[in-house]
Design a protein around this motif. Structure first.
Motif, PDB file in Angstrom:
ATOM      1  N   VAL A   6     -22.460  27.979  -8.702  1.00 28.16           N
ATOM      2  CA  VAL A   6     -21.440  26.973  -9.004  1.00 28.16           C
ATOM      3  C   VAL A   6     -22.137  25.685  -9.436  1.00 28.16           C
ATOM      4  O   VAL A   6     -23.049  25.205  -8.762  1.00 28.16           O
ATOM      5  CB  VAL A   6     -20.541  26.707  -7.783  1.00 28.16           C
ATOM      6  CG1 VAL A   6     -19.422  25.733  -8.162  1.00 28.16           C
ATOM      7  CG2 VAL A   6     -19.949  28.011  -7.256  1.00 28.16           C
ATOM      8  N   VAL A   7     -21.704  25.132 -10.567  1.00 32.02           N
ATOM      9  CA  VAL A   7     -22.323  23.943 -11.143  1.00 32.02           C
ATOM     10  C   VAL A   7     -21.277  22.843 -11.295  1.00 32.02           C
ATOM     11  O   VAL A   7     -20.161  23.098 -11.756  1.00 32.02           O
ATOM     12  CB  VAL A   7     -22.940  24.268 -12.525  1.00 32.02           C
ATOM     13  CG1 VAL A   7     -23.472  23.003 -13.192  1.00 32.02           C
ATOM     14  CG2 VAL A   7     -24.053  25.298 -12.379  1.00 32.02           C
ATOM     15  N   ASP A   8     -21.646  21.629 -10.906  1.00 29.86           N
ATOM     16  CA  ASP A   8     -20.785  20.461 -11.047  1.00 29.86           C
ATOM     17  C   ASP A   8     -20.937  19.914 -12.465  1.00 29.86           C
ATOM     18  O   ASP A   8     -21.997  19.406 -12.834  1.00 29.86           O
ATOM     19  CB  ASP A   8     -21.209  19.411 -10.014  1.00 29.86           C
ATOM     20  CG  ASP A   8     -20.301  18.189  -9.998  1.00 29.86           C
ATOM     21  OD1 ASP A   8     -19.595  17.951 -11.003  1.00 29.86           O
ATOM     22  OD2 ASP A   8     -20.305  17.460  -8.993  1.00 29.86           O
ATOM     23  N   ALA A   9     -19.883  20.007 -13.265  1.00 31.82           N
ATOM     24  CA  ALA A   9     -19.952  19.534 -14.652  1.00 31.82           C
ATOM     25  C   ALA A   9     -20.166  18.032 -14.727  1.00 31.82           C
ATOM     26  O   ALA A   9     -20.791  17.529 -15.665  1.00 31.82           O
ATOM     27  CB  ALA A   9     -18.676  19.928 -15.400  1.00 31.82           C
ATOM     28  N   VAL A  10     -19.667  17.293 -13.731  1.00 36.51           N
ATOM     29  CA  VAL A  10     -19.777  15.840 -13.735  1.00 36.51           C
ATOM     30  C   VAL A  10     -21.206  15.402 -13.429  1.00 36.51           C
ATOM     31  O   VAL A  10     -21.765  14.518 -14.090  1.00 36.51           O
ATOM     32  CB  VAL A  10     -18.804  15.218 -12.712  1.00 36.51           C
ATOM     33  CG1 VAL A  10     -18.930  13.700 -12.705  1.00 36.51           C
ATOM     34  CG2 VAL A  10     -17.376  15.644 -12.993  1.00 36.51           C
ATOM     35  N   THR A  49     -27.953  16.229 -11.110  1.00 36.89           N
ATOM     36  CA  THR A  49     -28.384  17.292 -10.203  1.00 36.89           C
ATOM     37  C   THR A  49     -29.681  17.925 -10.689  1.00 36.89           C
ATOM     38  O   THR A  49     -30.583  18.215  -9.898  1.00 36.89           O
ATOM     39  CB  THR A  49     -27.295  18.372 -10.075  1.00 36.89           C
ATOM     40  OG1 THR A  49     -26.082  17.773  -9.606  1.00 36.89           O
ATOM     41  CG2 THR A  49     -27.720  19.459  -9.098  1.00 36.89           C
ATOM     42  N   ARG A  50     -29.797  18.144 -11.998  1.00 40.59           N
ATOM     43  CA  ARG A  50     -31.043  18.702 -12.553  1.00 40.59           C
ATOM     44  C   ARG A  50     -32.218  17.768 -12.291  1.00 40.59           C
ATOM     45  O   ARG A  50     -33.339  18.234 -12.032  1.00 40.59           O
ATOM     46  CB  ARG A  50     -30.909  18.921 -14.057  1.00 40.59           C
ATOM     47  CG  ARG A  50     -30.089  20.120 -14.462  1.00 40.59           C
ATOM     48  CD  ARG A  50     -30.172  20.310 -15.971  1.00 40.59           C
ATOM     49  NE  ARG A  50     -31.433  20.898 -16.379  1.00 40.59           N
ATOM     50  CZ  ARG A  50     -31.889  20.869 -17.632  1.00 40.59           C
ATOM     51  NH1 ARG A  50     -31.206  20.251 -18.571  1.00 40.59           N
ATOM     52  NH2 ARG A  50     -33.025  21.446 -17.932  1.00 40.59           N
ATOM     53  N   ALA A  51     -31.975  16.462 -12.364  1.00 39.55           N
ATOM     54  CA  ALA A  51     -33.049  15.490 -12.132  1.00 39.55           C
ATOM     55  C   ALA A  51     -33.501  15.517 -10.679  1.00 39.55           C
ATOM     56  O   ALA A  51     -34.704  15.445 -10.380  1.00 39.55           O
ATOM     57  CB  ALA A  51     -32.584  14.091 -12.523  1.00 39.55           C
ATOM     58  N   ARG A  52     -32.532  15.650  -9.757  1.00 39.84           N
ATOM     59  CA  ARG A  52     -32.874  15.686  -8.322  1.00 39.84           C
ATOM     60  C   ARG A  52     -33.410  17.040  -7.907  1.00 39.84           C
ATOM     61  O   ARG A  52     -34.241  17.144  -6.999  1.00 39.84           O
ATOM     62  CB  ARG A  52     -31.631  15.361  -7.477  1.00 39.84           C
ATOM     63  CG  ARG A  52     -31.169  13.936  -7.543  1.00 39.84           C
ATOM     64  CD  ARG A  52     -30.158  13.638  -6.440  1.00 39.84           C
ATOM     65  NE  ARG A  52     -29.035  14.560  -6.457  1.00 39.84           N
ATOM     66  CZ  ARG A  52     -27.912  14.361  -7.141  1.00 39.84           C
ATOM     67  NH1 ARG A  52     -27.787  13.263  -7.883  1.00 39.84           N
ATOM     68  NH2 ARG A  52     -26.926  15.235  -7.110  1.00 39.84           N
ATOM     69  N   VAL A  81     -20.291  29.396 -12.667  1.00 38.49           N
ATOM     70  CA  VAL A  81     -18.981  28.752 -12.604  1.00 38.49           C
ATOM     71  C   VAL A  81     -19.196  27.262 -12.864  1.00 38.49           C
ATOM     72  O   VAL A  81     -19.751  26.555 -12.030  1.00 38.49           O
ATOM     73  CB  VAL A  81     -18.310  28.964 -11.231  1.00 38.49           C
ATOM     74  CG1 VAL A  81     -16.968  28.233 -11.188  1.00 38.49           C
ATOM     75  CG2 VAL A  81     -18.116  30.445 -10.960  1.00 38.49           C
ATOM     76  N   LEU A  82     -18.778  26.804 -14.041  1.00 38.98           N
ATOM     77  CA  LEU A  82     -18.895  25.394 -14.393  1.00 38.98           C
ATOM     78  C   LEU A  82     -17.634  24.697 -13.908  1.00 38.98           C
ATOM     79  O   LEU A  82     -16.573  24.810 -14.511  1.00 38.98           O
ATOM     80  CB  LEU A  82     -19.078  25.254 -15.907  1.00 38.98           C
ATOM     81  CG  LEU A  82     -19.405  23.863 -16.456  1.00 38.98           C
ATOM     82  CD1 LEU A  82     -20.651  23.294 -15.790  1.00 38.98           C
ATOM     83  CD2 LEU A  82     -19.584  23.923 -17.961  1.00 38.98           C
ATOM     84  N   ASN A  83     -17.771  23.987 -12.806  1.00 44.65           N
ATOM     85  CA  ASN A  83     -16.631  23.444 -12.072  1.00 44.65           C
ATOM     86  C   ASN A  83     -16.385  21.966 -12.405  1.00 44.65           C
ATOM     87  O   ASN A  83     -17.243  21.302 -12.979  1.00 44.65           O
ATOM     88  CB  ASN A  83     -16.896  23.615 -10.564  1.00 44.65           C
ATOM     89  CG  ASN A  83     -15.665  23.375  -9.730  1.00 44.65           C
ATOM     90  OD1 ASN A  83     -14.533  23.621 -10.167  1.00 44.65           O
ATOM     91  ND2 ASN A  83     -15.856  22.881  -8.524  1.00 44.65           N
ATOM     92  N   LYS A  84     -15.196  21.490 -12.060  1.00 49.84           N
ATOM     93  CA  LYS A  84     -14.781  20.085 -12.221  1.00 49.84           C
ATOM     94  C   LYS A  84     -14.685  19.673 -13.691  1.00 49.84           C
ATOM     95  O   LYS A  84     -14.934  18.522 -14.048  1.00 49.84           O
ATOM     96  CB  LYS A  84     -15.734  19.140 -11.478  1.00 49.84           C
ATOM     97  CG  LYS A  84     -15.901  19.458  -9.994  1.00 49.84           C
ATOM     98  CD  LYS A  84     -16.766  18.429  -9.297  1.00 49.84           C
ATOM     99  CE  LYS A  84     -17.022  18.802  -7.855  1.00 49.84           C
ATOM    100  NZ  LYS A  84     -17.861  17.810  -7.147  1.00 49.84           N
ATOM    101  N   ILE A  85     -14.295  20.610 -14.549  1.00 51.47           N
ATOM    102  CA  ILE A  85     -14.227  20.282 -15.980  1.00 51.47           C
ATOM    103  C   ILE A  85     -13.101  19.311 -16.293  1.00 51.47           C
ATOM    104  O   ILE A  85     -13.081  18.703 -17.364  1.00 51.47           O
ATOM    105  CB  ILE A  85     -14.073  21.551 -16.836  1.00 51.47           C
ATOM    106  CG1 ILE A  85     -12.741  22.251 -16.535  1.00 51.47           C
ATOM    107  CG2 ILE A  85     -15.242  22.492 -16.626  1.00 51.47           C
ATOM    108  CD1 ILE A  85     -12.374  23.280 -17.576  1.00 51.47           C
ATOM    109  N   GLU A  90     -21.443  19.454 -24.314  1.00 51.95           N
ATOM    110  CA  GLU A  90     -22.885  19.243 -24.168  1.00 51.95           C
ATOM    111  C   GLU A  90     -23.416  19.965 -22.940  1.00 51.95           C
ATOM    112  O   GLU A  90     -24.444  20.660 -23.007  1.00 51.95           O
ATOM    113  CB  GLU A  90     -23.178  17.744 -24.072  1.00 51.95           C
ATOM    114  CG  GLU A  90     -24.653  17.411 -24.002  1.00 51.95           C
ATOM    115  CD  GLU A  90     -24.910  15.918 -23.971  1.00 51.95           C
ATOM    116  OE1 GLU A  90     -26.004  15.509 -23.545  1.00 51.95           O
ATOM    117  OE2 GLU A  90     -24.002  15.146 -24.362  1.00 51.95           O
ATOM    118  N   VAL A  91     -22.714  19.825 -21.811  1.00 53.87           N
ATOM    119  CA  VAL A  91     -23.134  20.495 -20.574  1.00 53.87           C
ATOM    120  C   VAL A  91     -23.065  22.007 -20.746  1.00 53.87           C
ATOM    121  O   VAL A  91     -23.976  22.742 -20.346  1.00 53.87           O
ATOM    122  CB  VAL A  91     -22.268  20.037 -19.385  1.00 53.87           C
ATOM    123  CG1 VAL A  91     -22.556  20.892 -18.141  1.00 53.87           C
ATOM    124  CG2 VAL A  91     -22.513  18.569 -19.073  1.00 53.87           C
TER     125      VAL A  91
END
Length: 317
Positions: free
Chosen positions: A121-125, A130-133, A148-152, A162-163
């Protein structure tokens, strides 16, 4: 013995994996879901007094079962659940790396345990942050069977595009679905069961279920009385289009017999069967199924004995 699919659910803090898990419990119909978590507290249950007690188990009102584990005895926990449920969801957060949990499931010696896929599960926002951290997110996406690209609903169209493009590149052919509030159709992950509901309505029954599912999946059925050509079919399976998450059913190879087929993401396995069927019957499930029936028609045809070698490499003994 009917094997129980075990789904590994992963995602970094705040991505929405627990929201998705709670949605599956609400929207699973009569499906008995076994849930393996580190802490009961995040799951919507009434028996909060047992929260955080390792190896505790509690029955949920909808026929599901929730269990806490520290990850050390996952195989033992799965063994306890398989006889009581239709599907098991293991929340990987806090237990181990998602791939390590998936490997535990794949390596289980329990014949009642079947691999149901690794869902990230990935937070779209917060994707870029998140990738940086957590640079390891790239690795998690690369091994996922379903993303699952969530919070679209919280990003505009340009940002979402883009995401989505970056996730598609990192996911390496995995199926990708977009959701709001973790509202993923359970039918994409497992076969829902229908059981009689109690006469008394619960709060979940009173919810607006029309808003539960954002990303619809597709399902097609392919059947043939003619045998399937092993090499052509394996070429189709090895190169199956992105978006195809599950394939299940039986494949008839003519004089070479009939085998049961299960595909989940990148996982592919044939099993011997005693069904006695002399026809192919497959169900394909995913998010983009265009053109698949025509491709399968092209796989019809009798094959030579040596053509079965590719199939045997993926066949359970």
């Amino acid at each position: 013995m009917v094997a129980v699919p075990v789904i590994v659910l992963a995602g970094f803090l705040g991505a929405g994996k627990t929201t998705l898990l709670n949605h599956l419990l609400r929207a699973g119909g009569g499906t008995r879901i076994g849930v393996v978590v580190n802490d009961f507290g995040a799951v919507n249950i009434d028996a909060m007094a047992v929260a955080g007690q390792v190896d505790s188990m509690v029955s949920l009102s909808n026929g599901c079962v929730c269990c806490v584990t520290d990850g050390g005895g996952l195989d033992d926990v799965l063994g306890k659940l398989t006889g009581a449920v239709d599907v098991i969801v293991v929340e990987a957060s806090g237990i181990a790396e998602p791939q390590a949990v998936a490997q535990q499931v794949l390596g289980s010696a329990d014949p009642a345990v079947d691999y149901g896929g690794l869902v990230e599960v990935v937070d779209a926002v917060e994707f870029t942050a998140t990738r940086a951290r957590h640079p390891e997110l790239d690795k998690h996406l690369a091994v996922a069977d379903l993303v699952v690209l969530n919070k679209i609903d919280r990003v505009d169209a340009a940002e979402l595009a883009e995401v989505f493009a970056v996730v598609t590149e990192l996911a390496d052919g995995a199926a990708i679905v977009t959701t709001e509030h973790g509202r993923l159709d359970p039918g994409l992950l497992f076969d829902r069961r229908e059981r009689p509901k109690p006469a008394q309505l619960s709060f979940d029954d009173l919810e607006d279920h029309s808003q539960h599912v954002h990303a619809a999946y597709q399902s097609i059925v392919f059947e043939s009385d003619e045998p399937m050509h092993p090499e052509r079919l394996m070429a189709f399976l090895d190169g199956r289009p992105e978006g195809v998450f599950r394939i299940k059913g039986y494949v008839h190879f003519g004089r070479h017999g009939t085998l049961e087929l299960q595909v989940v993401g990148g996982f592919l396995r044939f099993r011997p069967t005693r069904s006695g069927s002399h026809r192919t019957s497959l169900v394909l499930i995913g998010v983009d199924m265009s053109g698949l029936e025509e491709q399968l028609v092209g796989c019809v045809g009798e094959g030579e004995e040596q053509a079965m070698f590719a199939v045997h490499r993926h066949t359970e003994s």
